[in-house]
Design a protein around this motif. Structure first.
Motif, mmCIF file in Angstrom:
data_model
loop_
_atom_site.group_PDB
_atom_site.id
_atom_site.type_symbol
_atom_site.label_atom_id
_atom_site.label_comp_id
_atom_site.label_asym_id
_atom_site.label_seq_id
_atom_site.Cartn_x
_atom_site.Cartn_y
_atom_site.Cartn_z
ATOM 1 N N GLY A 103 0.825 -1.206 0.000
ATOM 2 C CA GLY A 103 0.000 0.000 0.000
ATOM 3 C C GLY A 103 0.853 1.247 0.000
ATOM 4 O O GLY A 103 2.033 1.206 -0.333
ATOM 5 N N ASN A 104 0.244 2.346 0.392
ATOM 6 C CA ASN A 104 0.940 3.628 0.489
ATOM 7 C C ASN A 104 1.413 3.852 1.916
ATOM 8 O O ASN A 104 0.767 3.421 2.873
ATOM 9 N N ALA A 130 2.585 7.065 4.319
ATOM 10 C CA ALA A 130 2.751 8.507 4.517
ATOM 11 C C ALA A 130 3.499 8.727 5.827
ATOM 12 O O ALA A 130 3.116 8.182 6.866
ATOM 13 N N THR A 175 4.595 10.889 0.920
ATOM 14 C CA THR A 175 3.864 9.635 0.770
ATOM 15 C C THR A 175 4.583 8.769 -0.247
ATOM 16 O O THR A 175 4.804 9.183 -1.386
ATOM 17 N N PHE A 176 4.971 7.578 0.174
ATOM 18 C CA PHE A 176 5.552 6.580 -0.717
ATOM 19 C C PHE A 176 4.388 5.763 -1.256
ATOM 20 O O PHE A 176 3.678 5.116 -0.480
ATOM 21 N N THR A 177 4.161 5.798 -2.553
ATOM 22 C CA THR A 177 3.016 5.119 -3.134
ATOM 23 C C THR A 177 3.409 3.768 -3.709
ATOM 24 O O THR A 177 4.524 3.584 -4.215
ATOM 25 N N GLY A 178 2.481 2.822 -3.596
ATOM 26 C CA GLY A 178 2.681 1.502 -4.184
ATOM 27 C C GLY A 178 3.813 0.710 -3.571
ATOM 28 O O GLY A 178 4.498 -0.038 -4.271
ATOM 29 N N VAL A 179 4.008 0.823 -2.268
ATOM 30 C CA VAL A 179 5.069 0.073 -1.596
ATOM 31 C C VAL A 179 4.665 -1.406 -1.552
ATOM 32 O O VAL A 179 3.545 -1.744 -1.161
ATOM 33 N N ASN A 196 -3.573 8.913 4.355
ATOM 34 C CA ASN A 196 -2.858 8.484 3.147
ATOM 35 C C ASN A 196 -2.043 7.205 3.310
ATOM 36 O O ASN A 196 -1.435 6.746 2.349
ATOM 37 N N THR A 197 -2.000 6.604 4.502
ATOM 38 C CA THR A 197 -1.312 5.337 4.667
ATOM 39 C C THR A 197 -2.311 4.209 4.493
ATOM 40 O O THR A 197 -3.301 4.127 5.231
ATOM 41 N N THR A 198 -2.055 3.348 3.502
ATOM 42 C CA THR A 198 -2.907 2.171 3.268
ATOM 43 C C THR A 198 -2.146 0.875 3.474
ATOM 44 O O THR A 198 -2.739 -0.194 3.505
ATOM 45 N N ALA A 199 -0.816 0.960 3.618
ATOM 46 C CA ALA A 199 -0.005 -0.223 3.899
ATOM 47 C C ALA A 199 -0.362 -0.755 5.283
ATOM 48 O O ALA A 199 -0.850 -0.014 6.146
#
Length: 88
Positions: A44-45, A47, A57-61, A78-81
């Motif tokens: 996920g992302n 932040a 925000t690091f996207t697509g980790v 914004n954090t989905t990881a």
């Protein structure tokens, strides 16, 4: 050759991490310690607020990634990881 005892070595930034803790993202609370890296268990992302104060925000980790950053906070916005672990 005998193994080197690192237990009494100074805690320099170039040394490997010696502590780790699960992270619950939070928009208002800093990590207990500034990270040396952050492990992402579920993709996920991510932040964060960097030690220097920037928000990024690091996207697509990808799951299993270790991001070598000095972060002071992992943001919930914004954090989905998932399954995030900070090491220091």
């Amino acid at each position: 050759m005998a193994a080197t005892d690192l237990a009494n070595r100074s805690n320099n930034v170039v040394d490997p991490a010696s502590n780790a803790a699960a992270v619950t993202p939070n928009d208002s609370t800093d990590l207990t310690y500034t990270s040396r890296a952050i492990y992402i268990g579920g993709a996920g992302n991510l932040a964060v607020i960097m030690a220097g104060g920037q928000t990024v925000t690091f996207t697509g980790v990808l799951a299993g990634a270790v991001i070598p950053i000095r972060a002071s906070r992992v943001m919930s916005t914004n954090t989905t990881a998932t399954s995030i672990v900070a090491v220091w």
